[in-house]
Design a protein around this motif. Structure first.
Motif, PDB file in Angstrom:
ATOM      1  N   VAL A   1      -1.053   3.048  -7.659  1.00  0.00           N
ATOM      2  CA  VAL A   1      -0.612   4.391  -7.267  1.00  0.00           C
ATOM      3  C   VAL A   1       0.674   4.791  -7.973  1.00  0.00           C
ATOM      4  CG1 VAL A   1       0.177   5.806  -5.333  1.00  0.00           C
ATOM      5  CG2 VAL A   1      -1.771   4.261  -5.037  1.00  0.00           C
ATOM      6  N   LEU A   2       1.618   3.853  -8.088  1.00  0.00           N
ATOM      7  CA  LEU A   2       2.945   4.186  -8.618  1.00  0.00           C
ATOM      8  C   LEU A   2       2.966   4.111 -10.144  1.00  0.00           C
ATOM      9  CD1 LEU A   2       5.295   2.446  -6.018  1.00  0.00           C
ATOM     10  CD2 LEU A   2       4.421   4.795  -6.054  1.00  0.00           C
ATOM     11  N   THR A   3       2.288   5.055 -10.779  1.00  0.00           N
ATOM     12  CA  THR A   3       2.284   5.159 -12.231  1.00  0.00           C
ATOM     13  C   THR A   3       2.979   6.450 -12.643  1.00  0.00           C
ATOM     14  OG1 THR A   3       0.184   6.369 -12.364  1.00  0.00           O
ATOM     15  CG2 THR A   3       0.076   3.947 -12.289  1.00  0.00           C
ATOM     16  N   SER A   4       3.389   6.512 -13.906  1.00  0.00           N
ATOM     17  CA  SER A   4       4.059   7.720 -14.414  1.00  0.00           C
ATOM     18  C   SER A   4       3.153   8.935 -14.287  1.00  0.00           C
ATOM     19  CB  SER A   4       4.471   7.508 -15.875  1.00  0.00           C
ATOM     20  OG  SER A   4       5.410   6.464 -15.990  1.00  0.00           O
TER      21      SER A   4
ATOM     22  N   ARG B   1       0.842  -1.203   0.000  1.00  0.00           N
ATOM     23  CA  ARG B   1       0.000   0.000   0.000  1.00  0.00           C
ATOM     24  C   ARG B   1       0.871   1.244   0.000  1.00  0.00           C
ATOM     25  NH1 ARG B   1      -3.635   1.935   5.166  1.00  0.00           N
ATOM     26  NH2 ARG B   1      -4.304   3.969   4.325  1.00  0.00           N
ATOM     27  N   VAL B   2       0.490   2.228  -0.820  1.00  0.00           N
ATOM     28  CA  VAL B   2       1.243   3.479  -0.924  1.00  0.00           C
ATOM     29  C   VAL B   2       0.299   4.663  -0.731  1.00  0.00           C
ATOM     30  CG1 VAL B   2       2.597   4.976  -2.452  1.00  0.00           C
ATOM     31  CG2 VAL B   2       3.020   2.507  -2.434  1.00  0.00           C
ATOM     32  N   VAL B   3       0.735   5.620   0.088  1.00  0.00           N
ATOM     33  CA  VAL B   3       0.012   6.872   0.298  1.00  0.00           C
ATOM     34  C   VAL B   3       0.857   8.011  -0.253  1.00  0.00           C
ATOM     35  CG1 VAL B   3      -0.923   8.485   2.018  1.00  0.00           C
ATOM     36  CG2 VAL B   3      -1.127   6.002   2.367  1.00  0.00           C
ATOM     37  N   MET B   4       0.275   8.843  -1.104  1.00  0.00           N
ATOM     38  CA  MET B   4       0.965  10.008  -1.653  1.00  0.00           C
ATOM     39  C   MET B   4       0.541  11.256  -0.894  1.00  0.00           C
ATOM     40  SD  MET B   4       0.973   9.602  -5.805  1.00  0.00           S
ATOM     41  CE  MET B   4       2.142   8.531  -6.637  1.00  0.00           C
ATOM     42  N   ILE B   5       1.539  12.052  -0.469  1.00  0.00           N
ATOM     43  CA  ILE B   5       1.290  13.317   0.218  1.00  0.00           C
ATOM     44  C   ILE B   5       1.838  14.462  -0.642  1.00  0.00           C
ATOM     45  CG2 ILE B   5       1.783  14.727   2.261  1.00  0.00           C
ATOM     46  CD1 ILE B   5       0.027  12.444   2.983  1.00  0.00           C
TER      47      ILE B   5
ATOM     48  N   ASN C   1       0.679   9.495 -12.101  1.00  0.00           N
ATOM     49  CA  ASN C   1       0.531   9.929 -10.712  1.00  0.00           C
ATOM     50  C   ASN C   1       1.807  10.557 -10.164  1.00  0.00           C
ATOM     51  OD1 ASN C   1      -2.113   8.997 -10.657  1.00  0.00           O
ATOM     52  ND2 ASN C   1      -1.528   6.983  -9.836  1.00  0.00           N
ATOM     53  N   LEU C   2       2.959   9.956 -10.485  1.00  0.00           N
ATOM     54  CA  LEU C   2       4.229  10.524 -10.006  1.00  0.00           C
ATOM     55  C   LEU C   2       4.498  11.883 -10.637  1.00  0.00           C
ATOM     56  CD1 LEU C   2       6.266   9.280  -7.953  1.00  0.00           C
ATOM     57  CD2 LEU C   2       4.583   7.669  -8.831  1.00  0.00           C
ATOM     58  N   SER C   3       4.095  12.074 -11.881  1.00  0.00           N
ATOM     59  CA  SER C   3       4.264  13.376 -12.530  1.00  0.00           C
ATOM     60  C   SER C   3       3.436  14.441 -11.825  1.00  0.00           C
ATOM     61  CB  SER C   3       3.861  13.279 -14.010  1.00  0.00           C
ATOM     62  OG  SER C   3       4.730  12.397 -14.712  1.00  0.00           O
ATOM     63  N   ARG C   4       2.226  14.078 -11.405  1.00  0.00           N
ATOM     64  CA  ARG C   4       1.387  15.008 -10.642  1.00  0.00           C
ATOM     65  C   ARG C   4       1.991  15.291  -9.274  1.00  0.00           C
ATOM     66  NH1 ARG C   4      -3.958  12.379  -9.645  1.00  0.00           N
ATOM     67  NH2 ARG C   4      -4.244  14.264  -8.371  1.00  0.00           N
ATOM     68  N   LEU C   5       2.524  14.248  -8.654  1.00  0.00           N
ATOM     69  CA  LEU C   5       3.064  14.400  -7.300  1.00  0.00           C
ATOM     70  C   LEU C   5       4.252  15.358  -7.277  1.00  0.00           C
ATOM     71  CD1 LEU C   5       2.924  13.356  -4.319  1.00  0.00           C
ATOM     72  CD2 LEU C   5       4.609  11.635  -5.000  1.00  0.00           C
ATOM     73  N   PHE C   6       5.153  15.220  -8.259  1.00  0.00           N
ATOM     74  CA  PHE C   6       6.384  16.014  -8.270  1.00  0.00           C
ATOM     75  C   PHE C   6       6.335  17.200  -9.230  1.00  0.00           C
ATOM     76  CE2 PHE C   6       7.853  11.927  -6.556  1.00  0.00           C
ATOM     77  CZ  PHE C   6       8.606  12.356  -5.483  1.00  0.00           C
ATOM     78  N   ASP C   7       5.184  17.413  -9.874  1.00  0.00           N
ATOM     79  CA  ASP C   7       5.042  18.521 -10.833  1.00  0.00           C
ATOM     80  C   ASP C   7       6.155  18.504 -11.863  1.00  0.00           C
ATOM     81  OD1 ASP C   7       2.696  19.680  -9.705  1.00  0.00           O
ATOM     82  OD2 ASP C   7       3.911  20.572  -8.106  1.00  0.00           O
ATOM     83  N   ALA C   8       6.403  17.328 -12.422  1.00  0.00           N
ATOM     84  CA  ALA C   8       7.426  17.158 -13.445  1.00  0.00           C
ATOM     85  C   ALA C   8       7.055  15.946 -14.286  1.00  0.00           C
ATOM     86  CB  ALA C   8       8.798  16.969 -12.810  1.00  0.00           C
ATOM     87  N   ASP C   9       7.727  15.797 -15.422  1.00  0.00           N
ATOM     88  CA  ASP C   9       7.465  14.660 -16.303  1.00  0.00           C
ATOM     89  C   ASP C   9       8.283  13.470 -15.809  1.00  0.00           C
ATOM     90  OD1 ASP C   9       6.521  13.144 -18.350  1.00  0.00           O
ATOM     91  OD2 ASP C   9       7.618  14.175 -19.957  1.00  0.00           O
ATOM     92  N   ILE C  10       7.624  12.537 -15.147  1.00  0.00           N
ATOM     93  CA  ILE C  10       8.297  11.419 -14.497  1.00  0.00           C
ATOM     94  C   ILE C  10       7.922  10.109 -15.171  1.00  0.00           C
ATOM     95  CG2 ILE C  10       8.572  10.128 -12.332  1.00  0.00           C
ATOM     96  CD1 ILE C  10       9.703  12.893 -12.087  1.00  0.00           C
ATOM     97  N   GLY C  11       8.943   9.278 -15.431  1.00  0.00           N
ATOM     98  CA  GLY C  11       8.710   7.931 -15.933  1.00  0.00           C
ATOM     99  C   GLY C  11       8.938   6.916 -14.827  1.00  0.00           C
ATOM    100  N   VAL C  12       8.109   5.879 -14.778  1.00  0.00           N
ATOM    101  CA  VAL C  12       8.192   4.859 -13.730  1.00  0.00           C
ATOM    102  C   VAL C  12       8.408   3.486 -14.360  1.00  0.00           C
ATOM    103  CG1 VAL C  12       6.982   3.712 -11.842  1.00  0.00           C
ATOM    104  CG2 VAL C  12       6.708   6.176 -12.181  1.00  0.00           C
ATOM    105  N   THR C  13       9.340   2.716 -13.805  1.00  0.00           N
ATOM    106  CA  THR C  13       9.562   1.339 -14.230  1.00  0.00           C
ATOM    107  C   THR C  13       9.508   0.432 -13.002  1.00  0.00           C
ATOM    108  OG1 THR C  13      11.968   1.558 -14.010  1.00  0.00           O
ATOM    109  CG2 THR C  13      11.010   2.024 -16.177  1.00  0.00           C
ATOM    110  N   CYS C  14       9.255  -0.848 -13.246  1.00  0.00           N
ATOM    111  CA  CYS C  14       9.231  -1.830 -12.172  1.00  0.00           C
ATOM    112  C   CYS C  14       9.930  -3.090 -12.639  1.00  0.00           C
ATOM    113  CB  CYS C  14       7.795  -2.139 -11.767  1.00  0.00           C
ATOM    114  SG  CYS C  14       7.651  -3.386 -10.452  1.00  0.00           S
ATOM    115  N   HIS C  15      10.890  -3.575 -11.828  1.00  0.00           N
ATOM    116  CA  HIS C  15      11.619  -4.800 -12.148  1.00  0.00           C
ATOM    117  C   HIS C  15      11.749  -5.636 -10.889  1.00  0.00           C
ATOM    118  CE1 HIS C  15      14.361  -7.504 -14.167  1.00  0.00           C
ATOM    119  NE2 HIS C  15      15.262  -7.338 -13.210  1.00  0.00           N
TER     120      HIS C  15
END
Length: 264
Positions: free
Chosen positions: A235-238, A217-221, A240-254
């Protein structure tokens, strides 16, 4: 229904007229593990200080806000700190370099930065110190001064300190700050082992790769408000992370480890 370890309803924290946290709702069930992520200054560490009793919430005039920890609205501060363990950079920086590893771990019983004359130290406590040190691979370092430890060793000392009283909840506030990529991988696996052994974890971080694979479970503040709360993979999508940090963010999972990068 399992007892809730944390229950926040409309909780705010105000400093000098500014809302550091703004009407946050958050439930954490007993035995649940979560990660709280957000940019620096978003209010994540303020949550830790609320849980530990270091700061008090701002109660709204309409009576709509409340905070319950371990099912209680009122608690003794030392009783509370025995039920949760905290690992933070702030705590690490407050210990004197000549403090012994054994003293740091033992101080977890008293919520202090040392062991003082008024503290009654029992044989059970000393056994627990040895057990916690062994659990963290520190049994040969109990008589060393912390000023002679590596950053990774010191972080393990703080985890042993947090675990010594067998708390119901372990709060990790940016626990991997300053560690290299190899040490981060080792610590992530260590936290997964703690979770599998029954330790409940709340991890505060701004780095996705710090999150143990077993934390689901992840909570974004963001700006003192809860932006999202849900399963890690949702929650951990590109986006959502772009909105969280106000930047163009790419997310990967391995292999269950998430990472993000700033896109050009």
């Amino acid at each position: 229904m399992a007892e809730r370890t944390v229950e926040l309803r409309g909780v705010s924290v105000v400093r000098e007229g500014n809302r550091i946290l703004d009407r946050v709702d958050l439930d954490i069930d007993s035995g649940e593990n979560i990660a709280v992520i957000g940019a620096n200054g978003s209010g994540k560490t303020t949550l830790v200080k609320l849980f530990s009793g270091d700061i008090l919430p701002y109660y709204e005039e309409d009576g709509s806000s409340s905070i319950r920890l371990f099912g209680q609205e009122r608690w003794g501060i030392f009783e509370l700190r025995n039920r949760l363990g905290i690992v933070s950079m702030d705590l690490q920086n407050r210990f004197a370099d000549d403090t012994l590893v054994s003293e740091v771990i033992l101080s977890g019983y008293f919520g202090s930065l040392d062991v003082f004359r008024n503290h009654e130290v029992t044989e059970d406590m000393l056994r627990a110190v040895n057990n916690a040190a062994t659990r963290m691979g520190l049994q040969e370092k109990l008589d060393r001064r912390i000023g002679n430890l590596s950053l990774g060793e010191m972080r393990r000392v703080l985890i042993a300190r947090a675990l010594v009283s067998e708390p119901e909840l372990l709060i990790l506030d940016e626990p991997m700050t300053g560690l290299d990529i190899v040490m981060k991988g080792a610590f992530r696996k260590m936290f997964d082992i703690l979770v599998s052994s029954g330790v409940s974890i709340v991890m505060i971080t701004h780095e996705l790769e710090d999150i143990p694979t077993s934390v689901r479970r992840v909570v974004m503040i963001k700006d003192g408000r809860k932006m999202m709360d849900g399963p890690k993979e949702e929650v951990l999508t590109s986006e959502n992370l772009s909105r969280l940090f106000d930047a163009d963010i790419g997310v990967t999972c391995h292999d269950g480890v998430y990472r993000m990068e700033l896109l050009e």
